[in-house]
Design a protein around this motif. Structure first.
Motif, PDB file in Angstrom:
ATOM      1  N   LEU A 169       0.841  -1.209   0.000  1.00 27.79           N
ATOM      2  CA  LEU A 169       0.000   0.000   0.000  1.00 27.79           C
ATOM      3  C   LEU A 169       0.872   1.255   0.000  1.00 27.79           C
ATOM      4  CD1 LEU A 169      -2.770  -0.906   2.623  1.00 27.79           C
ATOM      5  CD2 LEU A 169      -3.210  -0.298   0.235  1.00 27.79           C
ATOM      6  N   GLN A 170       1.914   1.226   0.844  1.00 26.78           N
ATOM      7  CA  GLN A 170       2.797   2.387   0.974  1.00 26.78           C
ATOM      8  C   GLN A 170       3.608   2.611  -0.304  1.00 26.78           C
ATOM      9  OE1 GLN A 170       5.796   2.408   4.224  1.00 26.78           O
ATOM     10  NE2 GLN A 170       4.635   4.118   5.035  1.00 26.78           N
ATOM     11  N   GLN A 171       4.100   1.502  -0.902  1.00 26.80           N
ATOM     12  CA  GLN A 171       4.855   1.611  -2.159  1.00 26.80           C
ATOM     13  C   GLN A 171       3.979   2.208  -3.258  1.00 26.80           C
ATOM     14  OE1 GLN A 171       6.120  -2.446  -2.834  1.00 26.80           O
ATOM     15  NE2 GLN A 171       7.430  -2.436  -1.023  1.00 26.80           N
ATOM     16  N   ARG A 172       2.722   1.809  -3.258  1.00 19.27           N
ATOM     17  CA  ARG A 172       1.798   2.233  -4.315  1.00 19.27           C
ATOM     18  C   ARG A 172       1.424   3.711  -4.180  1.00 19.27           C
ATOM     19  NH1 ARG A 172      -2.679   0.014  -7.167  1.00 19.27           N
ATOM     20  NH2 ARG A 172      -3.287   1.729  -8.547  1.00 19.27           N
ATOM     21  N   THR A 173       1.264   4.184  -2.944  1.00 21.82           N
ATOM     22  CA  THR A 173       0.719   5.537  -2.741  1.00 21.82           C
ATOM     23  C   THR A 173       1.726   6.545  -2.185  1.00 21.82           C
ATOM     24  OG1 THR A 173       0.042   5.041  -0.464  1.00 21.82           O
ATOM     25  CG2 THR A 173      -1.544   4.537  -2.209  1.00 21.82           C
ATOM     26  N   GLY A 174       2.799   6.032  -1.555  1.00 25.23           N
ATOM     27  CA  GLY A 174       3.742   6.933  -0.893  1.00 25.23           C
ATOM     28  C   GLY A 174       3.194   7.502   0.401  1.00 25.23           C
ATOM     29  N   LYS A 175       2.053   6.957   0.859  1.00 29.13           N
ATOM     30  CA  LYS A 175       1.421   7.450   2.094  1.00 29.13           C
ATOM     31  C   LYS A 175       1.444   6.392   3.183  1.00 29.13           C
ATOM     32  CE  LYS A 175      -2.033  10.363  -0.252  1.00 29.13           C
ATOM     33  NZ  LYS A 175      -3.491  10.506  -0.487  1.00 29.13           N
ATOM     34  N   LYS A 176       1.292   6.848   4.426  1.00 25.88           N
ATOM     35  CA  LYS A 176       1.115   5.935   5.558  1.00 25.88           C
ATOM     36  C   LYS A 176      -0.273   5.297   5.442  1.00 25.88           C
ATOM     37  CE  LYS A 176       4.865   7.267   8.014  1.00 25.88           C
ATOM     38  NZ  LYS A 176       5.977   6.384   8.340  1.00 25.88           N
ATOM     39  N   VAL A 177      -0.375   4.077   5.981  1.00 26.67           N
ATOM     40  CA  VAL A 177      -1.648   3.347   5.902  1.00 26.67           C
ATOM     41  C   VAL A 177      -2.769   4.128   6.592  1.00 26.67           C
ATOM     42  CG1 VAL A 177      -2.839   1.210   6.555  1.00 26.67           C
ATOM     43  CG2 VAL A 177      -0.492   1.120   5.695  1.00 26.67           C
ATOM     44  N   GLY A 178      -2.429   4.787   7.701  1.00 23.80           N
ATOM     45  CA  GLY A 178      -3.421   5.573   8.435  1.00 23.80           C
ATOM     46  C   GLY A 178      -3.935   6.776   7.669  1.00 23.80           C
ATOM     47  N   GLU A 179      -3.134   7.264   6.713  1.00 22.82           N
ATOM     48  CA  GLU A 179      -3.580   8.362   5.844  1.00 22.82           C
ATOM     49  C   GLU A 179      -4.505   7.832   4.753  1.00 22.82           C
ATOM     50  OE1 GLU A 179      -0.701  11.321   4.280  1.00 22.82           O
ATOM     51  OE2 GLU A 179       0.740  10.191   5.504  1.00 22.82           O
ATOM     52  N   ILE A 180      -4.149   6.666   4.223  1.00 21.57           N
ATOM     53  CA  ILE A 180      -4.958   6.061   3.150  1.00 21.57           C
ATOM     54  C   ILE A 180      -6.337   5.694   3.695  1.00 21.57           C
ATOM     55  CG2 ILE A 180      -5.110   4.158   1.488  1.00 21.57           C
ATOM     56  CD1 ILE A 180      -2.010   3.885   1.812  1.00 21.57           C
ATOM     57  N   PHE A 181      -6.320   5.044   4.882  1.00 20.62           N
ATOM     58  CA  PHE A 181      -7.574   4.612   5.522  1.00 20.62           C
ATOM     59  C   PHE A 181      -7.762   5.415   6.809  1.00 20.62           C
ATOM     60  CE2 PHE A 181      -6.038   0.399   3.611  1.00 20.62           C
ATOM     61  CZ  PHE A 181      -6.705   0.607   2.411  1.00 20.62           C
ATOM     62  N   LYS A 182      -8.404   6.564   6.687  1.00 22.30           N
ATOM     63  CA  LYS A 182      -8.495   7.482   7.831  1.00 22.30           C
ATOM     64  C   LYS A 182      -9.316   6.912   8.991  1.00 22.30           C
ATOM     65  CE  LYS A 182      -7.668  11.868   5.395  1.00 22.30           C
ATOM     66  NZ  LYS A 182      -6.586  11.261   4.685  1.00 22.30           N
ATOM     67  N   ASN A 183     -10.227   5.974   8.698  1.00 19.19           N
ATOM     68  CA  ASN A 183     -11.082   5.406   9.751  1.00 19.19           C
ATOM     69  C   ASN A 183     -10.623   4.019  10.216  1.00 19.19           C
ATOM     70  OD1 ASN A 183     -12.921   7.619   9.796  1.00 19.19           O
ATOM     71  ND2 ASN A 183     -13.770   6.877   7.862  1.00 19.19           N
ATOM     72  N   PHE A 184      -9.418   3.640   9.788  1.00 15.10           N
ATOM     73  CA  PHE A 184      -8.869   2.348  10.231  1.00 15.10           C
ATOM     74  C   PHE A 184      -8.355   2.508  11.661  1.00 15.10           C
ATOM     75  CE2 PHE A 184      -4.648  -0.063  10.278  1.00 15.10           C
ATOM     76  CZ  PHE A 184      -5.204  -1.173  10.884  1.00 15.10           C
TER      77      PHE A 184
END
Length: 497
Positions: A226-241
């Protein structure tokens, strides 16, 4: 609709909490009732006849008539069931065989019956409901939930379906969760693990993920992709995780790395599931250990780990266990496993109620020099060494070096770092000090100059993943042992001196 779903979840959680409390407050009576029911149900089975179940009136009778067995010793009975015979270990035929890749026995066929299957499903559900009851958090039930698991595709053999446990359980996801559940059936059926994780990334990226569940090593791969694909932290990608559910291995060695990948802390629930039964789940966020499930068709026995290999070790029930002692857990179940050694070692953290932690495997230890170091101790040592540092460890395993080219023998730690320590020698000293502090035998061997302090080998990035792939055990329910008493795993391991 979302608010209604959340409110219903809280009411359901209260009902489950009261039900759990009822048996947890009467542990001895609960286990005695399970014991009587198991013996009564299996009297007319072939195993019951062979072991004179009809004359078993007490636990002492059971101990005299039914020896402790591992899979290899029970195999003659299991193979009869595999061949299609009925009433062998349990009445009728099992619904399923959970096929597992045993570390010592090759493939194992673990029976799951119509009596045992509901408990696998109920325990996973109740773990989440107990969390809702304790924390009051239930909004996540309206979001998307991912359960990283094996393929649900099953084969059939003599009228019995055959598959991986996580794939079997996939068929029992309640209807009210089906719309929330990911990955899709098609993605779940992909056998190749790397291809599957790539597909899961594609499916989940646009979704409102609130719960992520799986063995930490699998989830780590998913998070990294996920991080490689987006360059973001998982918590940023899924704000409600905000809830991570895991089992299979100790989470602590992964915690720092996960918090870095996610970018923040999230609540977690630890589970203790196995093909042989669902044994425990975390029932309190701030209590150490998982609630041992005493009302789930499983009767538990325990043998002290340091006496296990004696000629006639003492078997005890929960009423005689002590906090902090390392026990081998023995189970008898409504799937037809009798005085069965699953190979795990556990320790009790509480007896009111009975809570346990998994401390390791009875066959996964290092005692090449009489030290009997166990999995829990090496994991704790790693945790102590990384505490309050920026060091992050992806994976590690430990083996004895009995015949070094020069000097004293030692424990060799193969570590794949995500973020290395500035001073590797100092880091090794911290791990060694913690291990000496936990294990008096190891302390004596170091102080007596029988062993020298441990040596660290840095494993190449992706080295553990490459190794698991090379032996055909990437993903699935496969886990690399934390430690071994020989060097089979680490011989030829890709490391950097």
């Amino acid at each position: 609709m979302n608010t209604l779903k959340s409110a219903i979840a809280k009411l359901f959680a209260l009902r489950v909490y009261k039900s759990v409390l009822k048996w947890a407050k009467n542990p001895i009576e609960t286990q005695e009732k399970v014991f009587r029911e198991l013996i009564s149900e299996a009297v007319t089975t072939e195993f019951g006849k062979d072991h004179d179940f009809i004359s078993i009136n007490s636990y002492d009778d059971f101990v005299k008539k039914v020896p402790v067995r591992d899979y290899e010793a029970l195999k003659p009975y299991v193979l009869r069931v595999v061949d299609g015979e009925e009433n062998i270990l349990w009445k009728g035929k099992p619904l399923y065989f959970a096929k597992t890749s045993g570390t010592t026995s090759g493939s194992k066929y673990i029976p799951i019956t119509k009596e045992s299957m509901p408990y696998h499903v109920e325990a996973a559900r109740n773990a989440i409901l107990m969390y809702i009851h304790e924390t009051g958090k239930s909004k996540f039930v309206s979001g998307k939930m991912i359960f990283l698991q094996g393929s649900p595709i099953m084969k059939e053999q003599n009228g019995i379906k055959l598959g991986r446990l996580s794939g079997i359980v996939a068929h029992y996801v309640p209807k009210y969760l089906q719309k929330n559940r990911l990955p899709s059936w098609e993605t779940n059926c992909i056998e190749d693990w790397e291809t599957k994780v790539d597909a899961i990334v594609e499916e989940t990226l646009p979704k409102n993920m609130t719960v992520i569940s799986g063995i930490p090593s699998w989830v780590q791969m998913y998070f990294e992709k996920l991080q490689q694909r987006t360059g973001k932290k998982v918590g940023e990608i899924f704000k409600n995780f905000n809830l991570f559910i895991f089992g299979g291995v100790n989470y602590e060695p992964y915690r720092a790395k996960f918090e870095n990948l996610i970018g923040r802390k999230v609540d977690s629930i630890e589970l203790y599931p196995a093909s042989e039964g669902f044994f425990a789940y975390q029932d309190k966020q701030n209590e150490k250990g998982m609630l041992l499930l005493l009302n789930s068709g499983i009767f538990y026995e325990f043998i002290k780990a340091d006496e296990f290999f004696n000629e006639n070790p003492k078997r005890i029930t929960i009423k005689d266990v002590e906090i902090g002692t390392n026990y081998v857990m023995i189970i008898s179940t409504n799937a037809g496993l009798w005085a069965y050694n699953i190979g795990d070692t556990i320790q009790f953290t509480s007896t009111k109620p009975y809570r346990v932690i998994v401390s390791g495997r009875i066959k996964h230890f290092i005692s090449a020099f009489g030290e009997h170091v166990i999995g829990k101790e090496v994991e704790q040592a790693m945790q102590d060494a990384t505490l309050n540092t920026d060091v992050r460890v992806s994976e590690f395993t430990v083996a004895p070096q009995i015949n070094p080219s020069e000097g004293l023998p030692y424990h060799e730690w193969f570590i794949e770092f995500e973020n290395e320590p500035e001073d590797l020698s100092d880091f090794a000293k911290k791990i060694d000090a913690s291990l000496q502090n936990q294990n008096s035998y190891y302390y004596d061997l170091i102080q007596g100059r029988v062993l020298k302090p441990l040596v660290i080998r840095k494993v190449q990035k992706g080295g553990f993943e490459s190794y698991m792939k090379s032996i055909g055990k990437l993903g699935g329910q496969n886990k690399l042992p934390r430690l071994s008493n020989d060097r089979k795993i680490v011989e030829g391991f890709p490391y950097i001196n």
